[in-house]
Design a protein around this motif. Structure first.
Motif, PDB file in Angstrom:
ATOM      1  N   ASN A  56       0.785  -1.700  -0.057  1.00  0.00           N
ATOM      2  CA  ASN A  56       0.198   0.054   0.049  1.00  0.00           C
ATOM      3  C   ASN A  56       0.530   0.825  -0.082  1.00  0.00           C
ATOM      4  OD1 ASN A  56      -2.988  -1.492   0.193  1.00  0.00           O
ATOM      5  ND2 ASN A  56      -3.051  -1.119   1.731  1.00  0.00           N
ATOM      6  N   CYS A  57       1.423   1.079   0.732  1.00  0.00           N
ATOM      7  CA  CYS A  57       2.720   2.056   1.242  1.00  0.00           C
ATOM      8  C   CYS A  57       2.892   2.848  -0.438  1.00  0.00           C
ATOM      9  CB  CYS A  57       3.883   2.007   2.010  1.00  0.00           C
ATOM     10  SG  CYS A  57       5.058   0.859   1.330  1.00  0.00           S
ATOM     11  N   CYS A  58       3.616   1.759  -1.154  1.00  0.00           N
ATOM     12  CA  CYS A  58       4.339   2.016  -2.760  1.00  0.00           C
ATOM     13  C   CYS A  58       3.352   2.438  -3.793  1.00  0.00           C
ATOM     14  CB  CYS A  58       4.916   0.412  -3.483  1.00  0.00           C
ATOM     15  SG  CYS A  58       5.731   0.001  -2.742  1.00  0.00           S
ATOM     16  N   HIS A 102       5.073   9.261 -10.829  1.00  0.00           N
ATOM     17  CA  HIS A 102       3.288   8.226 -10.412  1.00  0.00           C
ATOM     18  C   HIS A 102       3.325   8.257  -9.349  1.00  0.00           C
ATOM     19  CE1 HIS A 102       4.976   8.572 -14.783  1.00  0.00           C
ATOM     20  NE2 HIS A 102       3.867   9.280 -15.011  1.00  0.00           N
ATOM     21  N   LYS A 103       1.749   7.306  -8.663  1.00  0.00           N
ATOM     22  CA  LYS A 103       1.406   6.644  -8.061  1.00  0.00           C
ATOM     23  C   LYS A 103       0.512   5.438  -8.515  1.00  0.00           C
ATOM     24  CE  LYS A 103      -1.448   9.695  -5.278  1.00  0.00           C
ATOM     25  NZ  LYS A 103      -1.984  10.422  -4.070  1.00  0.00           N
ATOM     26  N   PRO A 104       0.908   4.777  -8.213  1.00  0.00           N
ATOM     27  CA  PRO A 104       2.232   3.945  -7.845  1.00  0.00           C
ATOM     28  C   PRO A 104       3.056   4.377  -8.078  1.00  0.00           C
ATOM     29  CG  PRO A 104       0.556   2.046  -8.777  1.00  0.00           C
ATOM     30  CD  PRO A 104      -0.284   3.275  -8.799  1.00  0.00           C
ATOM     31  N   CYS A 105       4.013   4.221  -6.967  1.00  0.00           N
ATOM     32  CA  CYS A 105       5.749   4.851  -7.655  1.00  0.00           C
ATOM     33  C   CYS A 105       6.335   3.790  -8.641  1.00  0.00           C
ATOM     34  CB  CYS A 105       6.201   4.214  -5.987  1.00  0.00           C
ATOM     35  SG  CYS A 105       7.867   4.303  -6.463  1.00  0.00           S
ATOM     36  N   ASP A 106       6.938   4.520  -9.018  1.00  0.00           N
ATOM     37  CA  ASP A 106       6.874   4.087 -10.490  1.00  0.00           C
ATOM     38  C   ASP A 106       8.821   2.942 -10.646  1.00  0.00           C
ATOM     39  OD1 ASP A 106       6.618   6.020 -12.882  1.00  0.00           O
ATOM     40  OD2 ASP A 106       6.926   7.064 -10.734  1.00  0.00           O
ATOM     41  N   PHE A 107       8.833   2.625  -8.987  1.00  0.00           N
ATOM     42  CA  PHE A 107       9.786   1.277  -8.833  1.00  0.00           C
ATOM     43  C   PHE A 107       9.000  -0.150  -8.415  1.00  0.00           C
ATOM     44  CE2 PHE A 107      12.046   5.248  -8.729  1.00  0.00           C
ATOM     45  CZ  PHE A 107      12.956   5.238  -9.600  1.00  0.00           C
ATOM     46  N   LEU A 108       7.675   0.293  -8.400  1.00  0.00           N
ATOM     47  CA  LEU A 108       6.541  -0.877  -7.947  1.00  0.00           C
ATOM     48  C   LEU A 108       7.014  -2.093  -8.744  1.00  0.00           C
ATOM     49  CD1 LEU A 108       5.313  -2.287  -5.492  1.00  0.00           C
ATOM     50  CD2 LEU A 108       3.204  -1.534  -6.728  1.00  0.00           C
ATOM     51  N   GLN A 109       7.329  -2.953  -8.982  1.00  0.00           N
ATOM     52  CA  GLN A 109       7.128  -4.150  -9.838  1.00  0.00           C
ATOM     53  C   GLN A 109       5.776  -5.575  -9.241  1.00  0.00           C
ATOM     54  OE1 GLN A 109      11.825  -5.181 -11.315  1.00  0.00           O
ATOM     55  NE2 GLN A 109      11.227  -5.490  -8.907  1.00  0.00           N
ATOM     56  N   GLU A 110       5.243  -5.857 -10.720  1.00  0.00           N
ATOM     57  CA  GLU A 110       4.148  -6.603 -10.135  1.00  0.00           C
ATOM     58  C   GLU A 110       4.433  -7.772  -9.182  1.00  0.00           C
ATOM     59  OE1 GLU A 110       1.507  -8.318 -12.961  1.00  0.00           O
ATOM     60  OE2 GLU A 110       1.146  -6.306 -14.869  1.00  0.00           O
ATOM     61  N   ASP A 111       5.027  -8.118  -8.562  1.00  0.00           N
ATOM     62  CA  ASP A 111       5.160  -9.193  -7.769  1.00  0.00           C
ATOM     63  C   ASP A 111       5.660  -8.125  -6.740  1.00  0.00           C
ATOM     64  OD1 ASP A 111       7.947  -8.225  -7.984  1.00  0.00           O
ATOM     65  OD2 ASP A 111       8.668 -10.072  -8.490  1.00  0.00           O
ATOM     66  N   GLY A 112       5.459  -6.627  -6.063  1.00  0.00           N
ATOM     67  CA  GLY A 112       5.162  -6.250  -4.808  1.00  0.00           C
ATOM     68  C   GLY A 112       7.231  -6.325  -4.862  1.00  0.00           C
ATOM     69  N   ASN A 113       7.808  -6.200  -5.555  1.00  0.00           N
ATOM     70  CA  ASN A 113       9.272  -5.788  -5.344  1.00  0.00           C
ATOM     71  C   ASN A 113       9.495  -5.010  -5.969  1.00  0.00           C
ATOM     72  OD1 ASN A 113      10.452  -8.603  -3.974  1.00  0.00           O
ATOM     73  ND2 ASN A 113       9.746  -9.270  -5.502  1.00  0.00           N
ATOM     74  N   CYS A 114      10.806  -4.043  -5.445  1.00  0.00           N
ATOM     75  CA  CYS A 114      11.119  -2.560  -5.871  1.00  0.00           C
ATOM     76  C   CYS A 114      12.215  -3.088  -6.884  1.00  0.00           C
ATOM     77  CB  CYS A 114      11.792  -1.465  -4.596  1.00  0.00           C
ATOM     78  SG  CYS A 114      12.315  -0.008  -5.448  1.00  0.00           S
ATOM     79  N   LYS A 115      12.138  -2.250  -8.058  1.00  0.00           N
ATOM     80  CA  LYS A 115      12.716  -1.847  -9.157  1.00  0.00           C
ATOM     81  C   LYS A 115      14.379  -1.899  -8.988  1.00  0.00           C
ATOM     82  CE  LYS A 115      10.046  -1.245 -13.418  1.00  0.00           C
ATOM     83  NZ  LYS A 115      10.254  -0.246 -14.280  1.00  0.00           N
TER      84      LYS A 115
END
Length: 169
Positions: A56-58, A102-115
């Protein structure tokens, strides 16, 4: 523990109660003891919680990227700092650091990990800050946090139990 998609609605239902509890803590809690309680509950609840199932934070915030992290983050993504800024970032309102476009964060990946992997900013690594010192002075920001993070919501609910806090209806 609440499901991530339910936390905001439940926090809104308890908004008045939570604000009253914040005021109660401001008047009655010992700062060191409250920090200890937050830390204990943080460790206990995050021990079995997979943030990748929530994020949710991302999803609800733009990522905040300190200017001093730009070179490292760009290198991690194997692009130039200029490409990193142009692709992902905009200046924050204060004009010192950057935030994602953007929101969601541009680094949020589909699996919930961060780029950005281990390079993600400290503000992201430390969120929801419930294990940080001086919680008494930051209780207002905690009220915002419990609308986003199911674990922070649960910590606040358990603190109410520990303090035997009840509101009059």
């Amino acid at each position: 523990m609440l499901q991530p998609d339910k936390v905001r609605a439940e926090a809104k239902k308890k908004e008045n109660e939570n604000f009253k509890f914040r005021t109660f803590l401001k008047c009655h809690a010992d700062e060191d003891e409250l920090d200890s309680q937050f830390l204990r509950l943080h460790k206990e609840l995050f021990a079995d919680y997979d943030c990748n199932q929530c994020r949710n934070c991302c999803k609800m915030y733009k990522g905040s990227i300190p200017a001093e992290d730009i070179d490292r983050d760009a290198q991690h993504l194997e692009i130039t700092p200029e490409q990193f800024i142009d692709t992902y970032l905009e200046k924050e309102d204060y004009g010192i650091n950057y935030q994602t476009k953007h929101k969601p964060c541009d680094f949020l990946q589909e699996d919930g990990n961060c780029k950005l992997g281990d390079c993600k900013p400290d503000s992201c690594k430390k969120y929801p800050y419930t294990d940080q010192p001086e919680r008494l002075s930051s209780l207002l920001s905690i009220l915002d946090t419990i609308e986003i993070c199911p674990v922070a919501f649960e910590i606040f609910e358990r603190l109410k139990q520990e303090y035997r806090f009840r509101t009059r209806r």
